[in-house]
Design a protein around this motif. Structure first.
Motif, PDB file in Angstrom:
ATOM      1  N   SER A  60       0.831  -1.206   0.000  1.00 17.11           N
ATOM      2  CA  SER A  60       0.000   0.000   0.000  1.00 17.11           C
ATOM      3  C   SER A  60       0.867   1.259   0.000  1.00 17.11           C
ATOM      4  CB  SER A  60      -0.910  -0.003   1.233  1.00 17.11           C
ATOM      5  OG  SER A  60      -1.660   1.187   1.295  1.00 17.11           O
ATOM      6  N   ILE A  61       1.946   1.218   0.781  1.00 19.13           N
ATOM      7  CA  ILE A  61       2.850   2.376   0.813  1.00 19.13           C
ATOM      8  C   ILE A  61       3.473   2.600  -0.565  1.00 19.13           C
ATOM      9  CG2 ILE A  61       5.024   3.243   1.763  1.00 19.13           C
ATOM     10  CD1 ILE A  61       4.304   1.826   4.378  1.00 19.13           C
ATOM     11  N   LEU A  62       3.919   1.522  -1.185  1.00 19.21           N
ATOM     12  CA  LEU A  62       4.539   1.632  -2.505  1.00 19.21           C
ATOM     13  C   LEU A  62       3.518   2.090  -3.542  1.00 19.21           C
ATOM     14  CD1 LEU A  62       6.814  -1.559  -2.599  1.00 19.21           C
ATOM     15  CD2 LEU A  62       7.376   0.756  -1.848  1.00 19.21           C
ATOM     16  N   GLN A  63       2.282   1.611  -3.395  1.00 18.02           N
ATOM     17  CA  GLN A  63       1.226   1.986  -4.329  1.00 18.02           C
ATOM     18  C   GLN A  63       0.967   3.491  -4.300  1.00 18.02           C
ATOM     19  OE1 GLN A  63      -0.590  -0.183  -6.370  1.00 18.02           O
ATOM     20  NE2 GLN A  63      -1.404   1.690  -7.279  1.00 18.02           N
ATOM     21  N   ASN A  64       1.166   4.081  -3.123  1.00 17.86           N
ATOM     22  CA  ASN A  64       0.897   5.508  -2.948  1.00 17.86           C
ATOM     23  C   ASN A  64       2.148   6.374  -3.141  1.00 17.86           C
ATOM     24  OD1 ASN A  64      -1.890   5.205  -2.320  1.00 17.86           O
ATOM     25  ND2 ASN A  64      -1.333   4.524  -0.254  1.00 17.86           N
ATOM     26  N   THR A  65       3.176   5.793  -3.745  1.00 15.14           N
ATOM     27  CA  THR A  65       4.393   6.555  -4.059  1.00 15.14           C
ATOM     28  C   THR A  65       4.370   6.895  -5.543  1.00 15.14           C
ATOM     29  OG1 THR A  65       5.608   5.328  -2.347  1.00 15.14           O
ATOM     30  CG2 THR A  65       6.918   6.555  -3.973  1.00 15.14           C
ATOM     31  N   PRO A  66       4.038   8.132  -5.906  1.00 15.17           N
ATOM     32  CA  PRO A  66       3.817   8.481  -7.325  1.00 15.17           C
ATOM     33  C   PRO A  66       5.011   8.217  -8.237  1.00 15.17           C
ATOM     34  CG  PRO A  66       3.045  10.221  -5.855  1.00 15.17           C
ATOM     35  CD  PRO A  66       3.818   9.272  -5.007  1.00 15.17           C
ATOM     36  N   SER A  67       6.227   8.440  -7.737  1.00 16.29           N
ATOM     37  CA  SER A  67       7.404   8.342  -8.615  1.00 16.29           C
ATOM     38  C   SER A  67       7.878   6.906  -8.840  1.00 16.29           C
ATOM     39  CB  SER A  67       8.558   9.152  -8.018  1.00 16.29           C
ATOM     40  OG  SER A  67       8.904   8.635  -6.732  1.00 16.29           O
ATOM     41  N   LEU A  68       7.316   5.953  -8.071  1.00 11.07           N
ATOM     42  CA  LEU A  68       7.833   4.586  -8.130  1.00 11.07           C
ATOM     43  C   LEU A  68       7.602   3.944  -9.492  1.00 11.07           C
ATOM     44  CD1 LEU A  68       9.105   2.100  -6.862  1.00 11.07           C
ATOM     45  CD2 LEU A  68       6.857   1.500  -5.916  1.00 11.07           C
ATOM     46  N   MET A  69       6.401   4.074 -10.021  1.00  9.49           N
ATOM     47  CA  MET A  69       6.084   3.399 -11.278  1.00  9.49           C
ATOM     48  C   MET A  69       6.993   3.858 -12.420  1.00  9.49           C
ATOM     49  SD  MET A  69       4.014   0.946 -11.429  1.00  9.49           S
ATOM     50  CE  MET A  69       2.703   0.109 -10.551  1.00  9.49           C
ATOM     51  N   ALA A  70       7.286   5.147 -12.463  1.00  6.99           N
ATOM     52  CA  ALA A  70       8.154   5.659 -13.530  1.00  6.99           C
ATOM     53  C   ALA A  70       9.545   5.022 -13.439  1.00  6.99           C
ATOM     54  CB  ALA A  70       8.263   7.177 -13.432  1.00  6.99           C
ATOM     55  N   SER A  71      10.044   4.879 -12.213  1.00  6.95           N
ATOM     56  CA  SER A  71      11.361   4.260 -12.026  1.00  6.95           C
ATOM     57  C   SER A  71      11.337   2.794 -12.424  1.00  6.95           C
ATOM     58  CB  SER A  71      11.807   4.393 -10.568  1.00  6.95           C
ATOM     59  OG  SER A  71      11.970   5.746 -10.202  1.00  6.95           O
ATOM     60  N   LEU A  72      10.255   2.100 -12.068  1.00  8.13           N
ATOM     61  CA  LEU A  72      10.159   0.680 -12.403  1.00  8.13           C
ATOM     62  C   LEU A  72      10.053   0.471 -13.907  1.00  8.13           C
ATOM     63  CD1 LEU A  72       7.740  -0.606  -9.595  1.00  8.13           C
ATOM     64  CD2 LEU A  72      10.214  -0.891  -9.736  1.00  8.13           C
ATOM     65  N   TYR A  73       9.276   1.306 -14.572  1.00  3.66           N
ATOM     66  CA  TYR A  73       9.142   1.152 -16.025  1.00  3.66           C
ATOM     67  C   TYR A  73      10.458   1.459 -16.749  1.00  3.66           C
ATOM     68  CZ  TYR A  73       4.117   0.255 -16.147  1.00  3.66           C
ATOM     69  OH  TYR A  73       2.878  -0.332 -16.016  1.00  3.66           O
ATOM     70  N   SER A  74      11.224   2.406 -16.210  1.00  4.09           N
ATOM     71  CA  SER A  74      12.512   2.707 -16.840  1.00  4.09           C
ATOM     72  C   SER A  74      13.470   1.524 -16.723  1.00  4.09           C
ATOM     73  CB  SER A  74      13.143   3.953 -16.211  1.00  4.09           C
ATOM     74  OG  SER A  74      13.577   3.688 -14.889  1.00  4.09           O
ATOM     75  N   LEU A  75      13.338   0.758 -15.632  1.00  4.27           N
ATOM     76  CA  LEU A  75      14.192  -0.414 -15.463  1.00  4.27           C
ATOM     77  C   LEU A  75      13.858  -1.514 -16.469  1.00  4.27           C
ATOM     78  CD1 LEU A  75      14.486  -0.810 -11.571  1.00  4.27           C
ATOM     79  CD2 LEU A  75      16.282  -0.180 -13.177  1.00  4.27           C
ATOM     80  N   LEU A  76      12.627  -1.530 -16.962  1.00  4.06           N
ATOM     81  CA  LEU A  76      12.251  -2.551 -17.947  1.00  4.06           C
ATOM     82  C   LEU A  76      13.092  -2.444 -19.210  1.00  4.06           C
ATOM     83  CD1 LEU A  76       8.345  -2.489 -17.665  1.00  4.06           C
ATOM     84  CD2 LEU A  76       9.942  -4.096 -16.608  1.00  4.06           C
ATOM     85  N   THR A  77      13.539  -1.234 -19.517  1.00  2.00           N
ATOM     86  CA  THR A  77      14.321  -1.037 -20.747  1.00  2.00           C
ATOM     87  C   THR A  77      15.778  -0.698 -20.469  1.00  2.00           C
ATOM     88  OG1 THR A  77      13.589   1.271 -20.778  1.00  2.00           O
ATOM     89  CG2 THR A  77      12.330  -0.299 -22.097  1.00  2.00           C
ATOM     90  N   ASP A  78      16.036   0.027 -19.376  1.00  2.00           N
ATOM     91  CA  ASP A  78      17.393   0.509 -19.120  1.00  2.00           C
ATOM     92  C   ASP A  78      18.137  -0.295 -18.064  1.00  2.00           C
ATOM     93  OD1 ASP A  78      16.887   2.504 -20.935  1.00  2.00           O
ATOM     94  OD2 ASP A  78      16.228   3.941 -19.405  1.00  2.00           O
ATOM     95  N   GLY A  79      17.460  -1.141 -17.324  1.00  2.00           N
ATOM     96  CA  GLY A  79      18.111  -1.876 -16.248  1.00  2.00           C
ATOM     97  C   GLY A  79      18.793  -3.137 -16.733  1.00  2.00           C
ATOM     98  N   THR A  80      19.485  -3.808 -15.816  1.00  2.17           N
ATOM     99  CA  THR A  80      20.070  -5.103 -16.137  1.00  2.17           C
ATOM    100  C   THR A  80      18.947  -6.105 -16.386  1.00  2.17           C
ATOM    101  OG1 THR A  80      20.131  -5.819 -13.826  1.00  2.17           O
ATOM    102  CG2 THR A  80      22.027  -4.566 -14.639  1.00  2.17           C
ATOM    103  N   SER A  81      19.288  -7.259 -16.935  1.00  5.50           N
ATOM    104  CA  SER A  81      18.241  -8.248 -17.233  1.00  5.50           C
ATOM    105  C   SER A  81      17.539  -8.703 -15.953  1.00  5.50           C
ATOM    106  CB  SER A  81      18.857  -9.450 -17.954  1.00  5.50           C
ATOM    107  OG  SER A  81      19.864 -10.057 -17.163  1.00  5.50           O
ATOM    108  N   ARG A  82      18.323  -8.864 -14.878  1.00  6.11           N
ATOM    109  CA  ARG A  82      17.706  -9.283 -13.610  1.00  6.11           C
ATOM    110  C   ARG A  82      16.842  -8.172 -13.037  1.00  6.11           C
ATOM    111  NH1 ARG A  82      22.852 -11.432 -10.331  1.00  6.11           N
ATOM    112  NH2 ARG A  82      23.596  -9.438 -11.150  1.00  6.11           N
ATOM    113  N   ALA A  83      17.322  -6.935 -13.116  1.00  3.54           N
ATOM    114  CA  ALA A  83      16.532  -5.816 -12.608  1.00  3.54           C
ATOM    115  C   ALA A  83      15.226  -5.677 -13.388  1.00  3.54           C
ATOM    116  CB  ALA A  83      17.343  -4.529 -12.696  1.00  3.54           C
TER     117      ALA A  83
END
Length: 684
Positions: free
Chosen positions: A625-648
């Motif tokens: 719930s805390i993570l769900q209410n963190t507005p900037s989290l999703m943008a960071s997670l989506y950036s990892l889908l393309t820019d992060g390591t394969s494991r990330a």
């Protein structure tokens, strides 16, 4: 127009002279010739351990030319005929090479190498002086306004240059043969005579430990360079010479005379570093510390490997400004490179981790030559004997020599293991002399990287002794070195268990994290991570108060490597429910979100998303719930889908799925079935 040579980048006996451009004026050439000649004449005050006669004669002849050039300037250089420029250009080119040659003959640490290349160096002198004579021979002296006396001197120089032999000195030839005789003795397993060693050292004017050590450093760099080019024959010869100099340093010099000077140099560099922002050490392209900083025509600095990739991709603009590059020439920034290296050294940052040129230590599995191998075996036995029967000062120096020799050579470590140096070194780490304790524990650290030495340390009761230094070392440096030693010992699963079973081991590491210097904190953190590779140590690590110390490092440390290592430990602990509970009882969660959003390190981001995933899996709906209410989290997670390591990327995808499912379930008033409700904990 003259460019100062860069000792750090120009290979010895390589002369990157350039012909002056055709459009340069005769007056400019003349001024440059005067500057070059003065520079060469300044070498009169330098020490030539070899090639004294050849260097002296070359400098003498250039000194006469300097008088000639200065008289032309003083009379009227604008009246020079145009065809003089061609002769001046050839003289300029030859004087550049001569300056390089003199620079090499006086280069720090290159005395032995120059001696062994005496024939080649003598030939270089002869060729260069005769080239100068040829240029003078065609110079129309009658068309140049100089006095008769100066004109006659120049003609005399030209005649003498043609006649001068510039041969190898017979004494140097004999000295070189003496070195080869000693190398043959090593190959035949014969201990060389101290008299023979002293004769060679006196010939080279090597009369101190520090001077000998400079020779070793130079040879080591040459070996590294020749190895990278595949010049195996030269590597064998250089390795033999290095073995010879190592033997001389240990056996022939009783006093180490450079450690205090080194510390002074470090302090001076430290004053400079205190005014700099370490972020300026990062390449604007790779965002990693620059290993080989170079400057482009726009004045911006990049790591060489990064900017070369940029250029090879067909980009001819400055990556930082977009400005078109007027030239693709890259100028080495040696000062910045030294600052980066010093910063990494002071802060315990591994240069190899940040892309710097680092020697491939696997090349040191073998000694490089038979002579070098036998020299090191003799040295190991000599030092082992000294550790047992020597005086306090002799034992201290022996430990220091082992510390140095074992640092970067696998073969050397194997020799010290065979010579049975571990037991006497273990006895020395209990010394009440801080210097002896530091050298002994540092020697054991470097030896602990070798498998057989690990066994020797543990079987001789070394774990208890190393832990005593970790807890009560006479200096903070001793404590941090002891922590690093435990890290290497923990690479063996059996020893991880033994260390974990010692009640004061993990608490002592945690105390070092709280009290130690940056390098001590680093070593303690990685030692704890090593111990966590054995699941049985998990509870003891938590009980020792490790988690709050790791979280404190996330908030207080300015060192990226410490933050990364702390995240690695927390990620390991969060994999278990009890670890998650302790982590969530601290202020870790906001810090993880901050690092995930702001860090430029892909490794840190991977650890953060791994931690968040474990906290969600083990912590329940309240964490999600805390993570769900963190507005900037999703943008960071989506950036990892393309820019992060394969494991990330995979972990980010899993966390996004959990958050989406939780959101959908919350919207319908239902709790997502995979969230373990019984694991709710209080989150601060």
């Amino acid at each position: 127009m003259i460019q100062k040579s860069d000792d750090l980048n120009r290979r010895i006996l390589r002369f990157p002279a350039v012909h002056p451009c055709e459009s340069v004026s005769t007056g400019t050439l003349l001024r440059d010739l005067i500057a070059l000649s003065r520079n060469i004449c300044d070498y009169q005050s330098k020490i030539f351990a070899t090639q004294r006669r050849n260097a002296r004669e070359a400098i003498r002849q250039v000194g006469i030319l300097l008088v000639f050039f200065e008289e032309i300037r003083d009379r009227n250089d604008s009246a020079l005929p145009d065809f003089v420029s061609l002769c001046f250009s050839e003289l300029h080119y030859s004087l550049q090479k001569l300056r390089f040659l003199l620079e090499d003959c006086t280069r720090e640490g290159a005395r032995l190498w120059i001696l062994m290349k005496y024939e080649r160096v003598s030939t270089e002198f002869r060729v260069l002086i005769r080239t100068i004579a040829t240029a003078l021979d065609v110079l129309p002296l009658c068309s140049i306004d100089v006095s008769i006396e100066v004109r006659e001197l120049v003609e005399l120089v030209a005649n003498q240059a043609f006649k001068a032999k510039f041969e190898a000195d017979p004494d140097e030839e004999q000295a070189a043969k003496g070195v080869l005789d000693i190398l043959n003795q090593f190959e035949n397993k014969v201990v060389p005579s101290r008299i023979d060693l002293r004769r060679v050292l006196d010939d080279l004017e090597i009369r101190s430990w520090s001077r000998c050590n400079k020779e070793i450093k130079f040879l080591d760099e040459e070996i590294d360079s020749e190895s990278s080019k595949g010049e195996e024959r030269e590597v064998v010869f250089l390795s033999s010479l290095m073995g010879f100099m190592c033997y001389c340093r240990v056996v022939m010099f009783n006093v180490v005379d450079c450690r205090s000077n080194h510390r002074s140099d470090v302090r001076c560099f430290g004053e400079v570093l205190s005014y700099l922002n370490p972020e300026d050490f990062r390449c604007p392209i790779s965002l990693e510390f620059m290993a080989d900083p170079v400057t482009t025509s726009t004045g911006h600095t990049y790591d060489r490997s990064s900017i070369l990739k940029w250029l090879k991709a067909g980009n001819f603009t400055c990556p930082k400004t977009g400005e078109k590059l007027t030239t693709t020439e890259l100028v080495p920034n040696s000062t910045l490179r030294k600052l980066i290296q010093q910063y990494c050294s002071d802060n315990g940052i591994s240069l190899a981790e940040h892309g710097s040129r680092s020697r491939d230590i696997t090349r040191t599995i073998l000694a490089g030559s038979n002579a070098a191998a036998e020299a090191m075996k003799q040295l190991a036995n000599y030092l082992a004997h000294t550790l047992v029967v020597g005086t306090g000062e002799e034992k201290n120096k022996a430990a220091y020599e082992i510390r140095l020799l074992a640092k970067s050579s696998i073969f050397n470590r194997s020799c010290f293991a065979e010579a049975d140096t571990i037991p006497p070194l273990l006895m020395l780490i209990s010394s009440t002399d801080p210097s002896i304790q530091e050298n002994a524990i540092a020697a054991l650290l470097n030896l602990s990287k070798y498998c057989k030495c690990k066994t020797e340390i543990v079987e001789n009761g070394g774990l208890r002794l190393v832990l005593d230094v970790l807890s009560r070392g006479l200096k903070m440096d001793c404590r941090q070195i002891a922590a690093a030693t435990l890290f290497y010992l923990s690479s063996v699963e059996e020893y991880r268990i033994l260390i974990g079973e010692m009640p004061d081991a993990i608490p002592s590491l945690v105390n070092l994290i709280r009290e130690g210097n940056p390098r001590g904190k680093k070593n303690a953190v990685v030692a704890i991570f090593g111990l966590l590779l054995y699941p049985g140590n998990h509870d003891m690590v938590i009980a020792a108060g490790t988690v709050p110390s790791m979280v404190d490092l996330l908030t207080s440390s300015e060192r990226e490597d410490l933050v990364t290592d702390s995240l690695a430990v927390l990620a390991r602990l969060a994999e278990q429910p009890d670890g998650t509970i302790v982590i969530l009882g601290t202020s870790a969660l906001p810090q993880l979100l901050r690092i995930l959003n702001s860090s430029t390190s892909r490794v840190e981001k991977e650890y953060c998303v791994s931690l968040l995933l474990s906290l969600c899996s083990n912590g329940g709906a309240q964490v999600i719930s805390i993570l769900q209410n963190t507005p900037s989290l999703m943008a960071s997670l989506y950036s990892l889908l393309t820019d992060g390591t394969s494991r990330a990327s995979k972990k980010a995808s899993s966390l996004i799925t959990i958050l989406h499912e939780f959101h959908n379930s919350s919207s319908t008033g239902l709790l997502a079935p995979e969230v373990p409700q019984e694991r709710f904990v209080h989150v601060r």
